[in-house]
Design a protein around this motif. Sequence first.
Motif, PDB file in Angstrom:
ATOM      1  N   GLY A  19      30.797 -13.397  51.243  1.00 46.57           N
ATOM      2  CA  GLY A  19      31.144 -14.693  51.826  1.00 46.57           C
ATOM      3  C   GLY A  19      32.642 -14.877  52.009  1.00 46.57           C
ATOM      4  N   ALA A  20      32.994 -15.856  52.820  1.00 41.15           N
ATOM      5  CA  ALA A  20      34.405 -16.133  53.120  1.00 41.15           C
ATOM      6  C   ALA A  20      35.186 -16.393  51.847  1.00 41.15           C
ATOM      7  N   GLY A  21      36.380 -15.867  51.787  1.00 41.04           N
ATOM      8  CA  GLY A  21      37.209 -16.053  50.604  1.00 41.04           C
ATOM      9  C   GLY A  21      38.157 -14.889  50.437  1.00 41.04           C
ATOM     10  N   LEU A 218      33.844 -21.839  39.906  1.00 41.04           N
ATOM     11  CA  LEU A 218      32.938 -20.908  40.570  1.00 41.04           C
ATOM     12  C   LEU A 218      31.496 -21.401  40.411  1.00 41.04           C
ATOM     13  N   SER A 219      30.614 -20.910  41.268  1.00 37.56           N
ATOM     14  CA  SER A 219      29.235 -21.424  41.284  1.00 37.56           C
ATOM     15  C   SER A 219      28.435 -20.925  40.084  1.00 37.56           C
ATOM     16  N   ASN A 220      27.291 -21.560  39.858  1.00 40.34           N
ATOM     17  CA  ASN A 220      26.339 -21.044  38.864  1.00 40.34           C
ATOM     18  C   ASN A 220      24.987 -20.869  39.562  1.00 40.34           C
ATOM     19  N   CYS A 268      29.898 -14.667  46.741  1.00 37.91           N
ATOM     20  CA  CYS A 268      31.347 -14.797  46.552  1.00 37.91           C
ATOM     21  C   CYS A 268      31.674 -14.918  45.052  1.00 37.91           C
ATOM     22  N   SER A 269      31.255 -16.033  44.434  1.00 40.72           N
ATOM     23  CA  SER A 269      31.653 -16.290  43.036  1.00 40.72           C
ATOM     24  C   SER A 269      31.338 -15.121  42.105  1.00 40.72           C
ATOM     25  N   ILE A 270      30.134 -14.579  42.211  1.00 38.73           N
ATOM     26  CA  ILE A 270      29.737 -13.543  41.249  1.00 38.73           C
ATOM     27  C   ILE A 270      30.606 -12.289  41.403  1.00 38.73           C
TER      28      ILE A 270
HETATM   29  C1  LIG Z   1      38.313 -18.523  45.699  1.00 38.08           C
HETATM   30  C2  LIG Z   1      37.418 -18.937  46.834  1.00 38.08           C
HETATM   31  C3  LIG Z   1      37.920 -18.981  48.125  1.00 38.08           C
HETATM   32  C4  LIG Z   1      37.097 -19.386  49.166  1.00 38.08           C
HETATM   33  N1  LIG Z   1      37.588 -19.420  50.437  1.00 38.08           N
HETATM   34  C5  LIG Z   1      36.788 -19.816  51.457  1.00 38.08           C
HETATM   35  C6  LIG Z   1      37.273 -19.832  52.790  1.00 38.08           C
HETATM   36  O1  LIG Z   1      38.414 -19.484  53.087  1.00 38.08           O
HETATM   37  N2  LIG Z   1      36.413 -20.246  53.755  1.00 38.08           N
HETATM   38  C7  LIG Z   1      35.127 -20.631  53.499  1.00 38.08           C
HETATM   39  O2  LIG Z   1      34.385 -20.974  54.433  1.00 38.08           O
HETATM   40  N3  LIG Z   1      34.641 -20.588  52.247  1.00 38.08           N
HETATM   41  C8  LIG Z   1      35.438 -20.208  51.236  1.00 38.08           C
HETATM   42  N4  LIG Z   1      34.932 -20.173  49.968  1.00 38.08           N
HETATM   43  C9  LIG Z   1      33.516 -20.529  49.728  1.00 38.08           C
HETATM   44  C10 LIG Z   1      32.633 -19.277  49.655  1.00 38.08           C
HETATM   45  O3  LIG Z   1      32.639 -18.544  50.861  1.00 38.08           O
HETATM   46  C11 LIG Z   1      31.164 -19.658  49.354  1.00 38.08           C
HETATM   47  O4  LIG Z   1      30.624 -20.403  50.425  1.00 38.08           O
HETATM   48  C12 LIG Z   1      31.001 -20.460  48.083  1.00 38.08           C
HETATM   49  O5  LIG Z   1      31.848 -20.015  47.060  1.00 38.08           O
HETATM   50  C13 LIG Z   1      29.537 -20.421  47.608  1.00 38.08           C
HETATM   51  O6  LIG Z   1      29.092 -19.115  47.374  1.00 38.08           O
HETATM   52  P1  LIG Z   1      29.087 -18.476  45.884  1.00 38.08           P
HETATM   53  O7  LIG Z   1      28.225 -19.321  45.064  1.00 38.08           O
HETATM   54  O8  LIG Z   1      28.547 -17.088  46.058  1.00 38.08           O
HETATM   55  O9  LIG Z   1      30.496 -18.493  45.437  1.00 38.08           O
HETATM   56  C14 LIG Z   1      35.751 -19.761  48.913  1.00 38.08           C
HETATM   57  C15 LIG Z   1      35.261 -19.691  47.607  1.00 38.08           C
HETATM   58  C16 LIG Z   1      36.071 -19.295  46.573  1.00 38.08           C
HETATM   59  C17 LIG Z   1      35.495 -19.225  45.186  1.00 38.08           C
END
Ligand SMILES: Cc1cc2nc3c(=O)[nH]c(=O)nc-3n(C[C@H](O)[C@H](O)[C@H](O)COP(=O)(O)O)c2cc1C
Length: 335
Positions: A19-21, A218-220, A268-270
């Motif tokens: 995911g984005a990040g 971060l997510s859970n 992303c988070s994991i």
């Molecule tokens: C450090 C960090 C940076 C992120 N940057 C972006 C970003 O630039 N654009 C975006 O759409 N989402 C961003 N996100 C959100 C993630 O892409 C994702 O949608 C969100 O964390 C949920 O997924 P997860 O539970 O796997 O983390 C970011 C998340 C984190 C933790």
Amino acid sequence: MDLTTDCMGLKLATPLVVGAGPLGSELSGLRRIEDSGGAAVVLWSLFEEQISHDQDELDFYLQYGTERFPESLTYFPRSPEYHTGPEEYLNYISDAKKAVDIPIIASLNGFSSGGWISMAKQMQQAGADALELNIYFLATNPDITSQQVEQAYIDALLAVRRNVTVPVAIKLSPFFSAFASLARKLSEAGADGLVLFNRFLQPDIDLAELEVRPRLVLSNPAESRLPMRWVGILYGATKSSLIASSGLHSGQDVAKMILAGADAVQVCSILLKEGIEHLKTLRAELEEFMLLKQYDSLSQMKGVMSSRTLSEPAAFERANYMKTLSSFGRTMTFE
Ligand SMILES: Cc1cc2nc3c(=O)[nH]c(=O)nc-3n(C[C@H](O)[C@H](O)[C@H](O)COP(=O)(O)O)c2cc1C
């Protein structure tokens, strides 16, 4: 075992998309993602404010969280390039395309239909295989109606669609009163993918300093229930690919999303917590589940547990609310 999936017309080797990040913000990270079985990467977002050269402080993505997860420090780019302007972002897309073979998805974050929309075209020209729009808007003005908000999302998507030929996904928040209707309208307006869901960073109050501060948590895994529910409800109801995001931490979480009807998932988070190589674990756990349940391919299991296929679709709708609550204390276990 066949893990391939069609997502927005892209043929992905597995459903595992990063995911984005920050994870895809360095070429070495992109190579590690590819080597660990990531099927595509969404780059960090280029923010509307960056395009309009407004020097807004976007530091919260970088500064918060790093010290909380020391093991993740290597995955947070500390170089200023993460906060790139449009030109650097476009250059990075073409460098990324040279560095890896997996699809590179560029991300735009904004709301107004100004300069960031023409940026979409340049992202495609730079080599992006697809675009993801993260429309960030909190309707705090009581004069703005839900219809106006929805229309603005549709207009932004249409404007981007007119500028590019590559697939366009839209990353949505779950905070709409009639989500299924909006999903269908966006699909009809040309959204090749719906990313369910975006996860907002909620500000917190710092009691010592008496200041409102952004705070990255971060997510859970429990957070994956909401996207899973909506994937299950929307499966077969729109022609857009369904991409599940938020709270996916294990291969079992991924399996559930595919059963509900997702074409791909984003993580992303994991990976920030465990490292990019955790993608291998996600894949192994998914395969283990498939083996156990005798699925040879992802397509066999896709949507098997969606509201269309379940004998009791209400399981996703009111989630057996009454039954669940009344069973509290008798049979139900709670976390
Ligand atoms: C450090 C960090 C940076 C992120 N940057 C972006 C970003 O630039 N654009 C975006 O759409 N989402 C961003 N996100 C959100 C993630 O892409 C994702 O949608 C969100 O964390 C949920 O997924 P997860 O539970 O796997 O983390 C970011 C998340 C984190 C933790």
